[in-house]
Motif scaffolding. Structure first.
Motif, PDB file in Angstrom:
ATOM      1  N   VAL A 354      66.806  58.530  53.765  1.00  0.00           N
ATOM      2  CA  VAL A 354      66.311  59.878  53.482  1.00  0.00           C
ATOM      3  C   VAL A 354      65.330  60.267  54.580  1.00  0.00           C
ATOM      4  CG1 VAL A 354      65.109  61.335  51.828  1.00  0.00           C
ATOM      5  CG2 VAL A 354      66.638  59.527  51.028  1.00  0.00           C
ATOM      6  N   VAL A 355      65.628  61.385  55.243  1.00  0.00           N
ATOM      7  CA  VAL A 355      64.815  61.850  56.373  1.00  0.00           C
ATOM      8  C   VAL A 355      64.236  63.214  56.009  1.00  0.00           C
ATOM      9  CG1 VAL A 355      64.819  62.467  58.811  1.00  0.00           C
ATOM     10  CG2 VAL A 355      66.265  60.600  57.994  1.00  0.00           C
ATOM     11  N   PRO A 356      62.925  63.378  56.100  1.00  0.00           N
ATOM     12  CA  PRO A 356      62.338  64.690  55.785  1.00  0.00           C
ATOM     13  C   PRO A 356      62.683  65.708  56.862  1.00  0.00           C
ATOM     14  CG  PRO A 356      60.652  63.194  56.590  1.00  0.00           C
ATOM     15  CD  PRO A 356      61.899  62.373  56.458  1.00  0.00           C
ATOM     16  N   THR A 357      63.036  66.884  56.438  1.00  0.00           N
ATOM     17  CA  THR A 357      63.326  67.985  57.364  1.00  0.00           C
ATOM     18  C   THR A 357      62.284  69.092  57.280  1.00  0.00           C
ATOM     19  OG1 THR A 357      64.769  68.998  55.689  1.00  0.00           O
ATOM     20  CG2 THR A 357      65.788  67.539  57.296  1.00  0.00           C
ATOM     21  N   VAL A 358      61.308  68.962  56.415  1.00  0.00           N
ATOM     22  CA  VAL A 358      60.189  69.899  56.357  1.00  0.00           C
ATOM     23  C   VAL A 358      59.003  69.264  57.073  1.00  0.00           C
ATOM     24  CG1 VAL A 358      60.946  70.990  54.230  1.00  0.00           C
ATOM     25  CG2 VAL A 358      59.489  68.978  54.126  1.00  0.00           C
ATOM     26  N   ASN A 359      57.999  70.059  57.331  1.00  0.00           N
ATOM     27  CA  ASN A 359      56.802  69.513  57.976  1.00  0.00           C
ATOM     28  C   ASN A 359      56.149  68.475  57.059  1.00  0.00           C
ATOM     29  OD1 ASN A 359      57.354  71.352  59.937  1.00  0.00           O
ATOM     30  ND2 ASN A 359      55.642  72.699  59.515  1.00  0.00           N
ATOM     31  N   PHE A 360      55.853  67.322  57.611  1.00  0.00           N
ATOM     32  CA  PHE A 360      55.153  66.290  56.846  1.00  0.00           C
ATOM     33  C   PHE A 360      53.999  65.758  57.683  1.00  0.00           C
ATOM     34  CE2 PHE A 360      58.398  64.134  59.251  1.00  0.00           C
ATOM     35  CZ  PHE A 360      57.843  62.928  59.642  1.00  0.00           C
ATOM     36  N   VAL A 361      52.993  65.266  56.982  1.00  0.00           N
ATOM     37  CA  VAL A 361      51.733  64.874  57.609  1.00  0.00           C
ATOM     38  C   VAL A 361      51.637  63.355  57.634  1.00  0.00           C
ATOM     39  CG1 VAL A 361      49.213  65.050  57.494  1.00  0.00           C
ATOM     40  CG2 VAL A 361      50.638  66.990  56.810  1.00  0.00           C
ATOM     41  N   ARG A 373      54.066  57.806  51.818  1.00  0.00           N
ATOM     42  CA  ARG A 373      53.670  56.441  52.161  1.00  0.00           C
ATOM     43  C   ARG A 373      54.241  55.978  53.493  1.00  0.00           C
ATOM     44  NH1 ARG A 373      50.909  54.455  48.120  1.00  0.00           N
ATOM     45  NH2 ARG A 373      50.798  52.418  49.171  1.00  0.00           N
ATOM     46  N   TYR A 374      54.610  56.913  54.341  1.00  0.00           N
ATOM     47  CA  TYR A 374      55.011  56.525  55.693  1.00  0.00           C
ATOM     48  C   TYR A 374      53.822  56.020  56.502  1.00  0.00           C
ATOM     49  CZ  TYR A 374      59.486  58.929  54.929  1.00  0.00           C
ATOM     50  OH  TYR A 374      60.708  59.318  54.451  1.00  0.00           O
ATOM     51  N   PRO A 407      70.541  62.167  62.043  1.00  0.00           N
ATOM     52  CA  PRO A 407      71.336  60.964  62.318  1.00  0.00           C
ATOM     53  C   PRO A 407      70.971  60.308  63.644  1.00  0.00           C
ATOM     54  CG  PRO A 407      72.739  62.703  61.448  1.00  0.00           C
ATOM     55  CD  PRO A 407      71.412  63.320  61.745  1.00  0.00           C
ATOM     56  N   ARG A 408      70.597  61.090  64.634  1.00  0.00           N
ATOM     57  CA  ARG A 408      70.201  60.505  65.924  1.00  0.00           C
ATOM     58  C   ARG A 408      68.901  59.716  65.784  1.00  0.00           C
ATOM     59  NH1 ARG A 408      72.318  63.141  70.586  1.00  0.00           N
ATOM     60  NH2 ARG A 408      70.299  62.876  71.620  1.00  0.00           N
ATOM     61  N   VAL A 409      67.968  60.242  64.966  1.00  0.00           N
ATOM     62  CA  VAL A 409      66.707  59.535  64.753  1.00  0.00           C
ATOM     63  C   VAL A 409      66.960  58.207  64.045  1.00  0.00           C
ATOM     64  CG1 VAL A 409      64.491  59.639  63.563  1.00  0.00           C
ATOM     65  CG2 VAL A 409      65.367  61.670  64.734  1.00  0.00           C
ATOM     66  N   VAL A 410      67.810  58.220  63.019  1.00  0.00           N
ATOM     67  CA  VAL A 410      68.117  56.985  62.311  1.00  0.00           C
ATOM     68  C   VAL A 410      68.865  56.015  63.212  1.00  0.00           C
ATOM     69  CG1 VAL A 410      69.399  56.024  60.356  1.00  0.00           C
ATOM     70  CG2 VAL A 410      68.070  58.108  60.062  1.00  0.00           C
ATOM     71  N   GLN A 411      69.793  56.539  64.013  1.00  0.00           N
ATOM     72  CA  GLN A 411      70.540  55.675  64.926  1.00  0.00           C
ATOM     73  C   GLN A 411      69.618  55.027  65.956  1.00  0.00           C
ATOM     74  OE1 GLN A 411      74.160  55.172  64.913  1.00  0.00           O
ATOM     75  NE2 GLN A 411      73.327  53.449  66.035  1.00  0.00           N
ATOM     76  N   ARG A 412      68.586  55.772  66.372  1.00  0.00           N
ATOM     77  CA  ARG A 412      67.684  55.272  67.402  1.00  0.00           C
ATOM     78  C   ARG A 412      66.652  54.295  66.844  1.00  0.00           C
ATOM     79  NH1 ARG A 412      65.812  58.064  72.272  1.00  0.00           N
ATOM     80  NH2 ARG A 412      66.890  59.913  71.512  1.00  0.00           N
ATOM     81  N   PHE A 413      66.097  54.613  65.656  1.00  0.00           N
ATOM     82  CA  PHE A 413      64.975  53.827  65.140  1.00  0.00           C
ATOM     83  C   PHE A 413      65.300  53.041  63.873  1.00  0.00           C
ATOM     84  CE2 PHE A 413      63.189  57.517  67.348  1.00  0.00           C
ATOM     85  CZ  PHE A 413      62.449  56.881  68.317  1.00  0.00           C
ATOM     86  N   GLY A 414      66.349  53.366  63.186  1.00  0.00           N
ATOM     87  CA  GLY A 414      66.687  52.676  61.946  1.00  0.00           C
ATOM     88  C   GLY A 414      66.230  53.436  60.721  1.00  0.00           C
ATOM     89  N   VAL A 416      62.616  56.190  59.239  1.00  0.00           N
ATOM     90  CA  VAL A 416      61.439  56.971  59.622  1.00  0.00           C
ATOM     91  C   VAL A 416      60.212  56.073  59.721  1.00  0.00           C
ATOM     92  CG1 VAL A 416      59.954  58.892  58.946  1.00  0.00           C
ATOM     93  CG2 VAL A 416      62.409  59.031  58.558  1.00  0.00           C
ATOM     94  N   ARG A 417      60.083  55.090  58.851  1.00  0.00           N
ATOM     95  CA  ARG A 417      58.909  54.218  58.883  1.00  0.00           C
ATOM     96  C   ARG A 417      58.849  53.429  60.188  1.00  0.00           C
ATOM     97  NH1 ARG A 417      56.013  52.945  54.572  1.00  0.00           N
ATOM     98  NH2 ARG A 417      57.714  53.672  53.224  1.00  0.00           N
TER      99      ARG A 417
END
Length: 685
Positions: A354-361, A373-374, A407-414, A416-417
């Motif tokens: 699950v990847v957030p697509t809204v602004n998160f802090v 809890r990231y 998907p590119r972010v997950v492919q690159r880093f696995g 979000v954490r």
């Protein structure tokens, strides 16, 4: 006394009759079976000999347990020296429950089988059909649904929720059946699989249900099937493919094991899952594990990582060197992310990040964590400034991930954490340490807005290489690390100096403002005075205009009055002139008459002086004044010292003689009336 021997004789006779009848029944083989039981025949001997090796049920009249059973009622032809009848209870399956069957006889199982094949035997009530149609010994794939069954428990051991129907079996077999019952009870195998039912999730004792799943709504669960019978998976596979139709109607969602295996089903974890519904599944054939459905909330997307499927072709292009992305349904990271919603996905075959697509802090603040809890492993950044301060810098970072690039972010880093801890944290920490080394502590306190703006621009440029958008960098108040007891905080001391400096600047600005206020007040007073004078001047001008208008009106009025007065004066003058002419003529006539009388009187006295004396005497006689005055008034003296004094009598004579009786006039003429002066006009104001 005679009655007693008679009664005794009757009793003796009856007993003999019953004994004889019993002996006859035994000789002819009469047996009674209650209707709530079933009779299992055990042939003690037979001309056909005993059963073959491995057989325990006789089909052709051999010695041993017979396949057919006796139902309730009287039965003949089973003498005691040939048959032993075991009456056992009927098998009862409660409504909504499942019964499991273990066959003690039949063909042996094949190497790939763990359960006996389903054969047509009227729900295990026809042992002959079971044995002749190829029934296999061991635990059976077929199950018993609710109802009452007349089952030969010498052949079939039935395990129900209420107990074990084992018939005449050994102790070891009973213990084995008891262990199976305990396993089924633990897995809730006697109840159907209920998905989407609060009753099932509340009463569930299945230890395979995850803790998180039990906290969810029962309608947020799905069932993952593990089949324990049939051919094994191919080498390298760990998820059995779905067989039959897409909707699972071919094998009725694993409720028909024979059809499932006939369609090519294999043992192991199944790709197909169970959704909401009720399923009567043989737990010896397949176990069910409840898992939560995949929930993708609003503001997130789900990047699917598939561990099952054919190898796909990379769709990222040659420039992306961090892995491959494939089309949906293939093995790898799917190019298209899942939109927000609920999905019944097999967690063993698919993993959803699950990847957030809204602004998160993200907070680099020790002891503070957002709900996602990231940032639970992040802390305030230790810095060393150019002037030797060692503060801890708390800051917050606002990020955004494009849903198309998730998907590119997950492919690159696995996930979000890992992106945060292995990429963003080192970059952010190094950047602010570089900024601190070229800045003074006071700059961090007074130029925070400028530092934030530069950090947002620079980090935004760097994060674009990782498909991350940096929205804002927010810096908090720098803090001092651990201090010794009694040690003064250098940042607080710097803050005091800054406050004093700011106070001095504020006082200076205040004095300047006060000076400006005084000048403004002076100008205000001057303006107010001018305003007041302007009011008076305006009022004076108005009064002048009013007076001018009033003067013009008075002038016009005076002119009109003057014209009126002139006209009146002219009229009065003419009237006076006419009256004067008439009065003069009248006076002239009267005077002429009196003159004639006086002349006659003078002529009568023959001397005018005598007449005058006579006149004076008359006046004196009629006067109220005394003849001899109390005081003597001297009228005058001579011009010279030697001139004689003039007496009263001489003066009177002079007066009398001064009136000349010329023209008959006896008194001087009256003066003409003075003309009436013209009215004066008021001058203009």
């Amino acid at each position: 006394m005679d009655g007693i021997p008679l009664l005794f004789s009757i009793v003796i006779g009856t007993a003999k009759f019953i004994f004889a009848l019993t002996v006859i029944c035994l000789l002819i083989g009469v047996r009674y079976i209650p209707h709530r039981r079933v009779g299992i025949l055990e042939r003690l001997w037979s001309p056909r000999g005993s059963l073959g090796q491995g057989r325990i049920i006789a089909l052709a009249g051999e010695a041993g347990f017979q396949a057919r059973v006796l139902r309730g009622g009287l039965h003949f032809g089973y003498p005691f020296w040939m048959y032993s009848v075991h009456a056992v209870p009927l098998v009862t399956i409660a409504e909504g429950r499942i019964g499991y069957v273990y066959a003690r006889d039949g063909h042996p199982l094949t190497a790939s089988q763990t359960l006996g094949t389903v054969v047509e035997c009227n729900g295990f009530q026809d042992p002959v059909a079971f044995l002749t149609n190829g029934g296999l010994r061991g635990r059976q794939r077929a199950i018993l649904r609710e109802g009452v069954y007349a089952i030969n428990t010498a052949l079939f051991v039935v395990i129900t929720e209420q107990g074990i129907h084992a018939g005449p079996v050994g102790r070891q077999e009973r213990e084995q059946c008891a262990s199976w019952q305990q396993e089924l009870e633990t897995a809730r195998g006697f109840a159907p699989v209920l998905i989407g039912s609060a009753f099932y999730t509340q009463r569930s004792g299945d230890t395979s249900i995850q803790t998180d799943a039990t906290k969810l709504s029962p309608y947020d669960l799905l069932g993952i099937i593990t089949v324990h019978d049939g051919p094994t998976l191919a080498p390298g596979e760990f998820i059995a493919p779905q067989v039959g139709s897409v909707d699972g109607s071919g094998h009725n969602y694993f409720q028909d094991p024979e059809v499932f295996l006939a369609l090519g089903g294999r043992r192991g974890k199944q790709l197909q899952v169970l959704t909401d519904g009720t399923y009567f599944i043989n737990r010896w054939f397949a176990t069910v594990e409840l898992q939560p459905k995949t929930l993708i909330p609003i503001g997130y997307v789900g990047v699917v990582i598939s561990y099952y499927g054919a190898a796909g072709e990379d769709v990222t292009g040659a420039q992306f060197r961090y892995g491959e992305q494939v089309e949906s349904g293939q093995r790898g990271v799917w190019r298209d992310a899942l939109a927000p919603g609920k999905y019944a996905l097999n967690a063993y075959a698919l993993k959803v990040e699950v990847v957030p697509t809204v602004n998160f802090v993200l907070r680099w603040i020790t002891g503070q964590t957002e709900a996602h809890r990231y940032d639970e492993e992040l802390a305030s950044i230790p810095l060393i400034t150019a002037d030797g301060y060692e503060p801890l810098l708390p800051l917050s970072l606002v990020l955004h991930i494009d849903y198309a690039k998730a998907p590119r972010v997950v492919q690159r880093f696995g996930d979000v954490r890992r992106l945060i801890t292995q990429t963003l944290d080192p970059i952010l920490t190094a950047y602010f340490r570089d900024v601190a080394q070229s800045s003074h502590m006071l700059d961090l306190l007074t130029h925070r807005e400028e530092i934030q703006r530069h950090a947002t621009e620079e980090l935004g440029r760097r994060f674009q290489d990782f498909d991350i958008n940096c929205v804002a960098v927010l810096i908090g108040r720098p803090e001092t690390g651990s201090l010794k007891p009694g040690q003064e905080d250098p940042i607080d001391r710097l803050f005091d100096q800054l406050r004093q400096r700011r106070l001095a600047e504020e006082q200076k600005a205040t004095f300047g403002k006060q000076q400006e206020a005084a000048v403004q007040l002076k100008q205000l007073n001057h303006a107010q005075a001018e305003a007041e004078r302007q009011t008076q001047l305006t009022q004076t001008r108005v009064e002048i205009e009013i007076a001018g208008n009033r003067g013009s009106a008075q002038l016009a009025e005076a002119e009109q009055l003057a014209k009126r007065d002139i006209a009146q004066a002219a009229g009065r003058a003419r009237s006076t002139e006419l009256e004067g002419q008439g009065e003069a003529a009248k006076v002239a006539q009267i005077g002429q008459a009196e003159a004639n009388v006086s002349r006659l009187k003078v002529e009568a006295f023959t001397d005018p002086r005598l007449y005058a004396l006579n006149l004076i005497a008359g006046q004196l006689a009629n006067s109220k004044q005394p003849l001899v005055p109390e005081r003597v008034v001297l009228f005058g003296q001579g011009e010279g010292k030697g001139a004689p004094e003039t007496g009263l009598f001489q003066s009177i004579l002079q007066v009398l003689t001064a009136w000349q009786n010329i023209g008959g006039e006896t008194e001087p003429p009256k003066p003409a009336p003075k003309p009436k002066p013209e009215p004066k006009l008021k001058p203009e104001t």
